[in-house]
Write a protein that holds these residues in place. Sequence first.
Motif: not given
Length: 243
Positions: A97-122
């Motif tokens: 998406v392009t935004g801009p946004y005042r806030m983004a959020y990622l809940v319920f442990n879902t950051l950990f669903n990205l199973v590669k360190a480089e994708r979490q950094a992305d």
Amino acid sequence: MSVFDDPRHFGWLWAATYDGPGNPDPTAAVAFLGDLAADGPVLELAIGTGRVALPLAARGTAVEGVEASPEMVHKMRAKPGGDAIPVAIGDMADVPVTGPYRMAYLVFNTLFNLVKAERQADCFRNVARVLVSGGAFVIEAFVPDPADFDRNEQVQPWSVTEDSAAIRLHRYDREAQTFLRQTVTFDGTGVHLHPFAMRYMWPQQIDELAEHAGFRLAERYADWDRTPFGPDSTSHISVYRLG
């Protein structure tokens, strides 16, 4: 290529039952996010079936979403207000998406669903791209407990009924900070596999990831009710500010 490299994988397996018992009540999360975001606009990564986004939008906050699973979005669209929330279909790590946004959020442990360190950094880097200066990125995640993975493999009974039985098996890679969970169900139609994987991180590691993307930790709590975070906390709500 692993099945977990396809961001649509989770929805294929879990969309049909995702709204069943077990998901947290969103009331406290919605109050926290609504106070932080005011009227928005805000972006939910992995918006799913709208568990948080729909009541947040009902408060008057302009919400948009990113979701890899069309099946999840289809379920959200069937709910009151679900047709009014714009959703980009794509990988949350790419933040398409392009935004801009005042806030983004990622809940319920879902950051950990990205199973590669480089994708979490992305994910962090791309969220920074679509936020306004000073914008917030809110993460909800569990705090790993090494006692939960004191063995490389674990097997546990999951459910037994008159018609089926299920077991769960875990395989841990402590060096990579990943685990693979396989839920195996036996019923009258055969054997069914529901794999799931995570790459977990401790809060300090997430802080480092955020810092590399241009964020600073502004607030941290043990839960959505703003309970102070401490050494015995099992989860955290972390608010990062851009710039």
